[in-house]
Motif scaffolding. Structure first.
Motif, PDB file in Angstrom:
ATOM      1  N   LYS A   1     101.268  30.808  18.906  1.00 35.38           N
ATOM      2  CA  LYS A   1     100.342  30.763  17.824  1.00 35.38           C
ATOM      3  C   LYS A   1      99.236  31.666  19.125  1.00 35.38           C
ATOM      4  O   LYS A   1      97.821  30.724  19.584  1.00 35.38           O
ATOM      5  CB  LYS A   1     100.176  29.339  17.939  1.00 35.38           C
ATOM      6  CG  LYS A   1     101.268  29.167  17.189  1.00 35.38           C
ATOM      7  CD  LYS A   1     100.298  27.397  16.554  1.00 35.38           C
ATOM      8  CE  LYS A   1     101.635  27.400  15.989  1.00 35.38           C
ATOM      9  NZ  LYS A   1     101.635  25.614  14.904  1.00 35.38           N
ATOM     10  N   LYS A   2      99.399  31.954  19.798  1.00 35.69           N
ATOM     11  CA  LYS A   2      98.384  32.920  20.701  1.00 35.69           C
ATOM     12  C   LYS A   2      97.799  34.222  20.595  1.00 35.69           C
ATOM     13  O   LYS A   2      99.129  35.308  20.347  1.00 35.69           O
ATOM     14  CB  LYS A   2      99.702  33.045  22.437  1.00 35.69           C
ATOM     15  CG  LYS A   2      99.466  31.082  23.015  1.00 35.69           C
ATOM     16  CD  LYS A   2     100.117  31.021  24.357  1.00 35.69           C
ATOM     17  CE  LYS A   2      99.996  29.525  25.217  1.00 35.69           C
ATOM     18  NZ  LYS A   2      98.471  28.962  25.167  1.00 35.69           N
ATOM     19  N   GLY A   3      97.032  34.475  21.032  1.00 31.99           N
ATOM     20  CA  GLY A   3      96.792  35.617  20.447  1.00 31.99           C
ATOM     21  C   GLY A   3      95.209  36.287  21.824  1.00 31.99           C
ATOM     22  O   GLY A   3      94.681  35.618  22.290  1.00 31.99           O
ATOM     23  N   CYS A   4      94.871  37.392  21.443  1.00 34.71           N
ATOM     24  CA  CYS A   4      93.464  37.628  21.865  1.00 34.71           C
ATOM     25  C   CYS A   4      92.720  39.255  20.994  1.00 34.71           C
ATOM     26  O   CYS A   4      93.683  39.323  19.971  1.00 34.71           O
ATOM     27  CB  CYS A   4      93.519  38.764  23.616  1.00 34.71           C
ATOM     28  SG  CYS A   4      94.050  39.369  23.931  1.00 34.71           S
ATOM     29  N   GLY A   5      92.064  40.060  21.264  1.00 35.06           N
ATOM     30  CA  GLY A   5      91.000  40.775  20.579  1.00 35.06           C
ATOM     31  C   GLY A   5      89.849  41.118  21.417  1.00 35.06           C
ATOM     32  O   GLY A   5      89.251  40.865  22.427  1.00 35.06           O
ATOM     33  N   ILE A   6      89.411  42.233  20.900  1.00 35.18           N
ATOM     34  CA  ILE A   6      88.160  43.312  21.068  1.00 35.18           C
ATOM     35  C   ILE A   6      87.423  43.198  19.850  1.00 35.18           C
ATOM     36  O   ILE A   6      87.825  43.393  19.483  1.00 35.18           O
ATOM     37  CB  ILE A   6      88.925  44.069  22.109  1.00 35.18           C
ATOM     38  CG1 ILE A   6      89.301  44.027  22.792  1.00 35.18           C
ATOM     39  CG2 ILE A   6      86.908  44.872  22.331  1.00 35.18           C
ATOM     40  CD1 ILE A   6      90.199  44.828  23.672  1.00 35.18           C
ATOM     41  N   SER A   7      86.183  42.856  20.343  1.00 37.91           N
ATOM     42  CA  SER A   7      85.170  42.983  19.143  1.00 37.91           C
ATOM     43  C   SER A   7      84.678  44.023  19.612  1.00 37.91           C
ATOM     44  O   SER A   7      84.053  44.159  20.827  1.00 37.91           O
ATOM     45  CB  SER A   7      84.706  42.279  19.070  1.00 37.91           C
ATOM     46  OG  SER A   7      83.295  41.991  18.503  1.00 37.91           O
ATOM     47  N   TYR A   8      83.967  44.709  18.396  1.00 42.79           N
ATOM     48  CA  TYR A   8      83.620  46.570  19.049  1.00 42.79           C
ATOM     49  C   TYR A   8      82.296  45.992  17.952  1.00 42.79           C
ATOM     50  O   TYR A   8      80.827  47.090  18.186  1.00 42.79           O
ATOM     51  CB  TYR A   8      84.301  47.678  18.505  1.00 42.79           C
ATOM     52  CG  TYR A   8      85.694  47.043  19.183  1.00 42.79           C
ATOM     53  CD1 TYR A   8      85.396  48.467  20.277  1.00 42.79           C
ATOM     54  CD2 TYR A   8      86.836  47.082  18.339  1.00 42.79           C
ATOM     55  CE1 TYR A   8      86.915  48.681  21.338  1.00 42.79           C
ATOM     56  CE2 TYR A   8      88.036  47.142  19.654  1.00 42.79           C
ATOM     57  CZ  TYR A   8      87.972  47.533  21.233  1.00 42.79           C
ATOM     58  OH  TYR A   8      89.229  48.052  21.038  1.00 42.79           O
ATOM     59  N   TYR A   9      81.994  45.345  17.220  1.00 37.80           N
ATOM     60  CA  TYR A   9      80.886  45.172  16.404  1.00 37.80           C
ATOM     61  C   TYR A   9      79.323  45.027  16.638  1.00 37.80           C
ATOM     62  O   TYR A   9      78.338  45.684  16.260  1.00 37.80           O
ATOM     63  CB  TYR A   9      80.663  43.931  15.852  1.00 37.80           C
ATOM     64  CG  TYR A   9      80.232  43.698  14.738  1.00 37.80           C
ATOM     65  CD1 TYR A   9      80.037  44.291  13.008  1.00 37.80           C
ATOM     66  CD2 TYR A   9      78.538  43.038  14.568  1.00 37.80           C
ATOM     67  CE1 TYR A   9      79.291  43.929  12.589  1.00 37.80           C
ATOM     68  CE2 TYR A   9      77.737  42.992  13.610  1.00 37.80           C
ATOM     69  CZ  TYR A   9      77.683  43.863  12.294  1.00 37.80           C
ATOM     70  OH  TYR A   9      76.544  42.886  11.726  1.00 37.80           O
ATOM     71  N   TYR A  10      79.600  44.573  17.783  1.00 39.54           N
ATOM     72  CA  TYR A  10      78.151  44.828  18.682  1.00 39.54           C
ATOM     73  C   TYR A  10      78.053  46.383  20.010  1.00 39.54           C
ATOM     74  O   TYR A  10      78.896  46.976  20.237  1.00 39.54           O
ATOM     75  CB  TYR A  10      77.877  43.312  19.372  1.00 39.54           C
ATOM     76  CG  TYR A  10      77.967  42.135  18.692  1.00 39.54           C
ATOM     77  CD1 TYR A  10      76.744  42.143  17.284  1.00 39.54           C
ATOM     78  CD2 TYR A  10      79.391  41.417  18.370  1.00 39.54           C
ATOM     79  CE1 TYR A  10      76.844  41.002  16.962  1.00 39.54           C
ATOM     80  CE2 TYR A  10      79.180  40.558  17.763  1.00 39.54           C
ATOM     81  CZ  TYR A  10      78.188  39.909  16.715  1.00 39.54           C
ATOM     82  OH  TYR A  10      78.159  39.023  15.609  1.00 39.54           O
ATOM     83  N   SER A  11      76.873  46.340  20.794  1.00 37.24           N
ATOM     84  CA  SER A  11      76.651  46.984  21.339  1.00 37.24           C
ATOM     85  C   SER A  11      77.138  47.478  22.170  1.00 37.24           C
ATOM     86  O   SER A  11      78.118  48.172  22.850  1.00 37.24           O
ATOM     87  CB  SER A  11      75.309  47.239  22.190  1.00 37.24           C
ATOM     88  OG  SER A  11      75.129  46.263  22.532  1.00 37.24           O
TER      89      SER A  11
END
Length: 263
Positions: free
Chosen positions: A90-100
């Motif tokens: 139940k662990k994870g990570c991510g990267i948001s590219y939505y913003y600048s």
């Protein structure tokens, strides 16, 4: 074989080798640039925003060179998020590219939700709390209106509006929804506005976007401190998502919430 023919063959072989070398170099360079792309994330240990590279960020959470669990796109088809997740831990990570600037986030647990009320013709607004229901409020002179239009030889709902008196004597809009369709009659998007006297500012307006199977795949909602982005993660052609990944933009800092839909 004359010398001229031999020369042209050697030239073609050398040109082919050069192309292969250039392509290999380009791929290596792109991978290197991607791994060295600068990102920020909120460090829970120091309570500060830390700047690092994508490679180091993914290494920190044990997902470097691992397959992405999900890639999410916005309504323009632009990559908005890459999400790495281990269902067992139940662990994870991510990267948001939505913003600048790319912003990393961590997932160390998820919440569960039994109901999924975001089907294409649902008249319920988006709320994480599924107990929220604007139609149960004590509203005087409550009325509903629906507008239909023939699209691809079928009657489609294009607008829904409910009105009533919340306080005083003035009639107000309670919930308004506008539906957009493609030429084939399939739903593309739904825009929702809820009277803030009932809902507050939290998700008082939302735009939901649908895929080719007319399932919501992405939505964006208003909050006073920024916006909420929802990404719907499906298992194959299932009509109900397995997870909803919500990214809360709080003045540039991404706060994630992962919701598992239970049946």
């Amino acid at each position: 074989m004359n010398s001229k023919t031999r020369f042209h063959k050697i030239k073609k072989v050398n040109l082919f080798i050069l192309i292969v070398v250039l392509l290999s170099s380009a791929i290596f360079y792109c991978n290197k640039v991607s791994a060295e792309t600068s990102i920020q994330y909120w460090d829970k240990n120091t309570n500060k925003i830390v700047t690092t590279t994508e490679k180091k960020f993914l290494q920190k959470y044990g997902f470097y060179k691992k397959k992405t669990f999900y890639k999410g796109y916005d309504d323009k088809g632009k990559l908005a998020v890459e999400f790495y997740f281990d269902e067992k831990t139940k662990k994870g990570c991510g990267i948001s590219y939505y913003y600048s600037n790319p912003f990393g986030f961590e997932i160390d647990s998820y919440q569960t939700q039994k109901k999924f009320t975001y089907e294409k013709y649902s008249l319920m607004p988006i709320m994480n709390d599924t107990k929220f229901n604007p139609y149960t409020e004590d509203i005087l002179n409550y009325k509903e209106e629906k507008t239909y239009k023939f699209i691809n030889k079928k009657q489609r709902l294009i607008n829904y509006t409910s009105t009533g008196i919340i306080s005083g004597d003035e009639t107000e809009k309670i919930v308004a929804m506008d539906f957009s369709y493609g030429k084939n009659g399939k739903l593309i998007s739904k825009n929702i506005t809820v009277n803030s006297n009932i809902s507050g500012s939290y998700r008082s307006s939302s735009a939901i976007y649908y895929d080719k199977l007319e399932r919501p795949y992405y939505s964006k909602s208003y909050v006073t401190h920024g916006s909420l982005l929802d990404f719907y993660i499906y298992n194959g052609n299932s009509k109900i998502p397995s997870y909803i990944l919500t990214l809360d933009d709080n003045l540039g800092v991404i706060n994630p919430v992962l919701t598992k839909i239970t049946k």
